[in-house]
Motif scaffolding. Structure first.
Motif, mmCIF file in Angstrom:
data_model
loop_
_atom_site.group_PDB
_atom_site.id
_atom_site.type_symbol
_atom_site.label_atom_id
_atom_site.label_comp_id
_atom_site.label_asym_id
_atom_site.label_seq_id
_atom_site.Cartn_x
_atom_site.Cartn_y
_atom_site.Cartn_z
ATOM 1 N N THR A 3 0.651 -0.764 0.480
ATOM 2 C CA THR A 3 -0.209 -0.150 0.111
ATOM 3 C C THR A 3 1.535 1.677 -0.064
ATOM 4 O OG1 THR A 3 -1.737 -0.903 1.304
ATOM 5 C CG2 THR A 3 -1.841 1.260 1.465
ATOM 6 N N TYR A 4 0.406 2.433 -0.398
ATOM 7 C CA TYR A 4 1.084 3.560 -0.889
ATOM 8 C C TYR A 4 0.528 4.826 -0.858
ATOM 9 C CZ TYR A 4 0.863 3.402 -5.943
ATOM 10 O OH TYR A 4 0.582 2.980 -7.134
ATOM 11 N N GLY A 5 0.176 5.463 -0.793
ATOM 12 C CA GLY A 5 -0.389 7.106 -0.623
ATOM 13 C C GLY A 5 0.821 8.043 -0.644
ATOM 14 N N THR A 6 0.927 9.076 -1.990
ATOM 15 C CA THR A 6 1.117 10.406 -2.427
ATOM 16 C C THR A 6 0.492 11.007 -2.628
ATOM 17 O OG1 THR A 6 2.059 9.560 -4.406
ATOM 18 C CG2 THR A 6 3.713 9.203 -2.635
ATOM 19 N N ILE A 7 0.924 12.272 -2.724
ATOM 20 C CA ILE A 7 0.723 13.827 -3.737
ATOM 21 C C ILE A 7 1.384 14.335 -4.679
ATOM 22 C CG2 ILE A 7 -1.138 15.965 -2.805
ATOM 23 C CD1 ILE A 7 -1.003 14.940 -0.089
ATOM 24 N N LEU A 8 0.730 15.138 -5.978
ATOM 25 C CA LEU A 8 1.097 15.134 -6.835
ATOM 26 C C LEU A 8 0.724 16.596 -6.681
ATOM 27 C CD1 LEU A 8 3.280 14.693 -9.230
ATOM 28 C CD2 LEU A 8 1.362 14.405 -10.235
ATOM 29 N N ILE A 9 1.601 17.480 -6.978
ATOM 30 C CA ILE A 9 1.497 18.523 -6.877
ATOM 31 C C ILE A 9 2.199 19.567 -7.773
ATOM 32 C CG2 ILE A 9 1.141 20.957 -5.246
ATOM 33 C CD1 ILE A 9 1.637 19.166 -3.098
ATOM 34 N N CYS A 37 6.145 18.321 -7.681
ATOM 35 C CA CYS A 37 6.267 18.061 -6.771
ATOM 36 C C CYS A 37 5.381 16.956 -6.333
ATOM 37 C CB CYS A 37 6.588 18.816 -4.896
ATOM 38 S SG CYS A 37 5.500 19.632 -5.077
ATOM 39 N N LEU A 38 5.845 15.960 -5.443
ATOM 40 C CA LEU A 38 5.320 14.814 -4.623
ATOM 41 C C LEU A 38 5.455 15.300 -3.277
ATOM 42 C CD1 LEU A 38 6.318 12.448 -7.040
ATOM 43 C CD2 LEU A 38 4.494 12.511 -6.497
ATOM 44 N N VAL A 39 4.653 14.565 -2.809
ATOM 45 C CA VAL A 39 4.565 14.718 -1.699
ATOM 46 C C VAL A 39 4.159 13.027 -0.559
ATOM 47 C CG1 VAL A 39 3.301 15.930 1.545
ATOM 48 C CG2 VAL A 39 3.700 16.908 -0.622
ATOM 49 N N HIS A 40 5.511 12.938 0.165
ATOM 50 C CA HIS A 40 5.047 11.124 1.012
ATOM 51 C C HIS A 40 5.178 11.614 2.705
ATOM 52 C CE1 HIS A 40 7.788 10.534 -3.131
ATOM 53 N NE2 HIS A 40 7.656 11.551 -2.465
ATOM 54 N N GLN A 70 -3.479 4.082 -3.004
ATOM 55 C CA GLN A 70 -3.191 2.664 -3.367
ATOM 56 C C GLN A 70 -3.471 1.649 -3.142
ATOM 57 O OE1 GLN A 70 -2.397 -1.200 -4.558
ATOM 58 N NE2 GLN A 70 -0.251 -0.242 -4.047
ATOM 59 N N TYR A 71 -4.233 0.398 -2.951
ATOM 60 C CA TYR A 71 -4.434 -0.155 -1.502
ATOM 61 C C TYR A 71 -3.989 -1.757 -2.127
ATOM 62 C CZ TYR A 71 -5.887 -2.654 2.492
ATOM 63 O OH TYR A 71 -6.596 -3.416 3.426
ATOM 64 N N ASP A 72 -2.968 -2.414 -1.473
ATOM 65 C CA ASP A 72 -2.522 -4.171 -1.693
ATOM 66 C C ASP A 72 -2.689 -4.275 -3.083
ATOM 67 O OD1 ASP A 72 -2.037 -6.018 0.080
ATOM 68 O OD2 ASP A 72 -3.652 -6.722 0.168
ATOM 69 N N GLY A 73 -2.574 -3.328 -3.970
ATOM 70 C CA GLY A 73 -2.216 -4.027 -5.656
ATOM 71 C C GLY A 73 -3.621 -4.442 -5.703
ATOM 72 N N ASP A 175 6.115 4.976 -0.900
ATOM 73 C CA ASP A 175 5.589 5.268 0.293
ATOM 74 C C ASP A 175 6.410 6.091 1.269
ATOM 75 O OD1 ASP A 175 2.843 4.911 1.824
ATOM 76 O OD2 ASP A 175 3.976 4.353 3.377
ATOM 77 N N TYR A 176 5.785 6.582 2.216
ATOM 78 C CA TYR A 176 7.115 6.896 3.218
ATOM 79 C C TYR A 176 7.728 5.865 3.902
ATOM 80 C CZ TYR A 176 8.487 8.483 7.949
ATOM 81 O OH TYR A 176 8.600 8.567 9.271
ATOM 82 N N PHE A 177 6.599 5.091 4.062
ATOM 83 C CA PHE A 177 6.927 3.597 5.076
ATOM 84 C C PHE A 177 8.355 3.061 3.893
ATOM 85 C CE2 PHE A 177 3.641 4.610 7.184
ATOM 86 C CZ PHE A 177 4.229 4.420 8.016
ATOM 87 N N HIS A 178 8.072 2.864 2.924
ATOM 88 C CA HIS A 178 9.478 2.920 1.415
ATOM 89 C C HIS A 178 10.501 3.260 1.873
ATOM 90 C CE1 HIS A 178 5.506 1.544 -1.046
ATOM 91 N NE2 HIS A 178 5.533 0.438 -0.339
#
Length: 205
Positions: A3-9, A37-40, A70-73, A175-178
């Motif tokens: 899972t990952y979450g990002t923001i595109l600006i 830019c991207l925010v993680h 994106q949740y778990d593929g 993701d931040y955790f990656h």
């Protein structure tokens, strides 16, 4: 799949950084080409997920924001925010927990994402991706089921259709955790580009 979450600006990192430091409680921000830019964000912090942050960031910057989760593929959710208000929501699998319901994506309007184009828009590819109809055979289910096998491939095609280069799309799926878990790989991916630390987060390298 992870899972990952990002923001595109659509704002350069150096211009967006002061507002991101004000709004994001913890996380990282990285460049995504000369105009983006991207925010993680660290989503383990309360009210610091991509959808919670998208509105305040759009209001602070006066620019549209594209939040992706994106949740778990399995599922891709995209939200477009402008001036602190949600302007559009896409969900590749809105009835994920209801097997009897129609599984068609919600909000598959290509025009909603044109503000996030880094160059010419491949409208056919974008519309196909949002409709959960892969163009490339490698992204199709080997058992003949409709749709993408993995939601991150759908996300890749959306950003690719908006003319973002592969290296940016790859970072949009970090993701931040990656980033925390693979600091050496992150350093190699950034290849000397700036990393902005948000909140009390430690630098990963």
């Amino acid at each position: 799949m992870t899972t990952y979450g990002t923001i595109l600006i659509p704002v350069p990192l150096e211009q967006a950084a002061p507002a991101l430091r004000e709004v994001c409680a913890a996380g990282y921000a990285t460049p995504a080409g000369p105009r983006f830019c991207l925010v993680h964000p660290d989503r383990s912090v309360a009210d610091n997920g991509v959808f919670a942050l998208a509105g305040p960031i759009s209001a602070e910057l006066g620019a549209p924001v594209l939040a992706a989760f994106q949740y778990d593929g399995d599922r891709l959710e995209l939200e477009v925010w402008r001036d602190g208000e949600r302007a559009h929501r896409y969900d590749s699998w809105p009835v994920r927990d209801d097997e009897s319901a129609d599984g068609a994506p919600m909000g598959a309007d290509p025009a909603a994402f044109w503000d996030f184009a880094a160059g010419p828009v491949d409208r056919h590819r974008l519309a196909s991706a949002l409709a959960d109809t892969p163009i490339d055979a490698q992204d199709m289910d080997v058992d003949g089921e409709p749709g993408y096998v993995w939601a991150q491939a759908l996300h890749w095609d959306v950003l690719g259709a908006l003319s973002h280069p592969d290296q940016v799309i790859g970072r949009a799926q970090w993701d931040y955790f990656h980033m925390r878990g693979a600091p050496q790989a992150l350093a190699e991916v950034l290849d000397g580009m700036e990393l902005v630390v948000l909140g009390p987060t430690d630098r990963p390298f």
